[in-house]
Motif scaffolding. Structure first.
Motif, PDB file in Angstrom:
ATOM      1  N   GLN A 116      34.975 -14.196   4.409  1.00 26.35           N
ATOM      2  CA  GLN A 116      34.469 -12.777   4.090  1.00 26.35           C
ATOM      3  C   GLN A 116      33.410 -12.984   3.094  1.00 26.35           C
ATOM      4  O   GLN A 116      33.313 -14.001   1.978  1.00 26.35           O
ATOM      5  N   PRO A 117      32.137 -12.607   3.044  1.00 30.13           N
ATOM      6  CA  PRO A 117      31.222 -12.582   2.226  1.00 30.13           C
ATOM      7  C   PRO A 117      31.734 -12.091   0.772  1.00 30.13           C
ATOM      8  O   PRO A 117      32.579 -11.398   0.841  1.00 30.13           O
ATOM      9  N   PRO A 118      30.978 -12.944  -0.277  1.00 30.14           N
ATOM     10  CA  PRO A 118      31.557 -12.513  -1.655  1.00 30.14           C
ATOM     11  C   PRO A 118      31.313 -11.084  -2.157  1.00 30.14           C
ATOM     12  O   PRO A 118      31.901 -10.561  -2.959  1.00 30.14           O
ATOM     13  N   ARG A 119      30.437 -10.638  -1.491  1.00 26.84           N
ATOM     14  CA  ARG A 119      29.865  -9.184  -1.872  1.00 26.84           C
ATOM     15  C   ARG A 119      30.596  -8.037  -1.198  1.00 26.84           C
ATOM     16  O   ARG A 119      31.044  -8.424   0.189  1.00 26.84           O
ATOM     17  N   SER A 120      30.810  -6.860  -1.722  1.00 27.38           N
ATOM     18  CA  SER A 120      31.490  -5.767  -0.601  1.00 27.38           C
ATOM     19  C   SER A 120      30.435  -5.208  -0.199  1.00 27.38           C
ATOM     20  O   SER A 120      29.245  -5.317  -0.565  1.00 27.38           O
ATOM     21  N   MET A 121      30.631  -4.267   0.876  1.00 33.91           N
ATOM     22  CA  MET A 121      29.591  -3.355   1.559  1.00 33.91           C
ATOM     23  C   MET A 121      28.708  -2.647   0.423  1.00 33.91           C
ATOM     24  O   MET A 121      27.398  -2.633   0.916  1.00 33.91           O
TER      25      MET A 121
END
Ligand code: SAM
Ligand code: SF4
Length: 335
Positions: free
Chosen positions: A325-330
């Protein structure tokens, strides 16, 4: 594979033509599938790209590679001040010009945005039940969002579409009601599978409602017919209601990924260029865009974009053991 002249092509041969510009990481909602209730670290004002910097990136994409679609998003784009000014700068580029918004500020903004050149909006609305709305967004603003839908329609932002993220046990029992709402209002609903981009990392496959299940539930009540492909790349699989009353779409990002047709790239609010929602690498455009020792020409900005697109991967790996999962949120990427 050698790229076609005048187009931006990735290493898989996909032609890129759709730019998503996130203009802020901030938001006036706290949707559970996107942001935590508290504890987000906001960017400083000076870190955000200015409207002029965002428009420069857009102009380079349109002039050099013929991009034909621009979407403004966030965070919540309507919390950034003087938003009509951005659209008045983007409109002369002549592309399709859209915005994704939670809709809560549209009652006061829709008219000015349309006058400035915004053509159409996607409004996020996951439920018609006030208590579910409060639980999902952590804000008691359902009525304002519904008024926002009406304001967008009245302002002529056409077509108005509704983005609806469906989560098992939360709003999956409401999809037929939402479809009925869309039919009555003359707005197309886009049902979206819950993706692992929530800041709280609570996503699990068991909470994803497959688009096929949503489609079947709606088809049982309002029979559907598949649309012929429009020729324009879009992630939603579109269906027309057999009785001719509008259409509905299903975005099966998790269960039926459409990465093979993806023509999108994104810039975050602070100017990081991303070739995929799920990308783990980013390419910093801000130093090249800004005056200063690293400030560069349009050719240098274009070179950063070309290098990033050349590395665009074939597709995300949701559900596979090697998915990260990318470290940034949507909200920090720009949906
Ligand atoms: N604030 C605006 C809004 O909510 O429409 C624009 C930004 S939001 C990040 C863009 C879209 O991403 C919204 O339609 C939202 O519902 C969707 N979204 C956010 N988190 C998501 C997730 N984990 N899975 C699927 N869609 C998501
Ligand atoms: Fe805000 Fe949109 Fe994220 Fe909801 S989905 S918290 S409205 S950015």
């Amino acid at each position: 594979m050698s790229p076609e002249p005048g187009v931006l092509q990735d290493s898989c041969g996909r032609v890129v033509g759709d730019l998503r510009i996130s203009i802020t990481d901030r938001c006036n909602f706290r949707c559970t599938y996107c942001m935590p209730d508290e504890g987000m670290q906001w960017l400083d004002r000076a870190e955000l790209l200015t409207y002029e910097e965002q428009v420069r990136v857009a102009r380079i994409c349109v002039d050099r590679w013929g991009f034909d679609a621009i979407r403004v998003t966030g965070g919540e784009p309507t919390v950034r001040s003087h938003l009509p000014r951005l659209f008045s700068l983007l409109a002369p580029l002549g592309t399709d010009l859209a915005m994704t918004t939670n809709g809560v500020k549209l009652p006061e903004l829709a008219h000015d945005l349309a006058a400035a050149g915004l053509r159409r909006v996607n409004i996020s609305l996951d439920t018609l039940r006030p208590e579910t709305f409060l639980a999902l967004t952590r804000r008691a603003e359902l009525d304002r969002v519904l008024a926002g839908v009406d304001a967008a329609l009245a302002a002529g932002l056409a077509p108005v579409k509704i983005n609806c993220v469906v989560i098992r046990g939360v709003n999956d029992d409401e999809v037929v009601d939402l479809a009925a709402f869309g039919r009555a209002k003359g707005v197309g609903i886009r049902f979206i599978e819950f993706m692992p981009l929530d800041a709280s990392h609570e996503w699990s496959m068991s909470r994803v409602v497959p688009a096929s299940e949503i489609r079947d539930a709606i088809h049982n009540v309002f029979p559907l017919e598949q649309h012929a492909p429009s020729g324009h790349v879009e992630p939603a699989e579109r269906y027309a209601y057999s009785d001719g009353v509008g259409d509905v779409g299903f975005i099966a990002s998790v269960t039926e990924p459409f990465c093979g047709d993806c023509d999108r790239v994104r810039i975050t609010a602070e100017g990081k260029f991303r070739s995929c929602l799920f990308a783990l690498d980013e390419h910093d455009l801000r130093p090249v865009l800004r005056d200063g020792p690293d400030g560069g020409s349009d050719d240098e900005v274009a070179a950063v974009i070309e290098a990033a697109v050349a590395k665009k991967w074939a597709g995300h790996r949701i559900g596979q053991v090697d998915f990260i999962q990318p470290p940034r949120s949507m909200s920090q990427i720009g949906g």
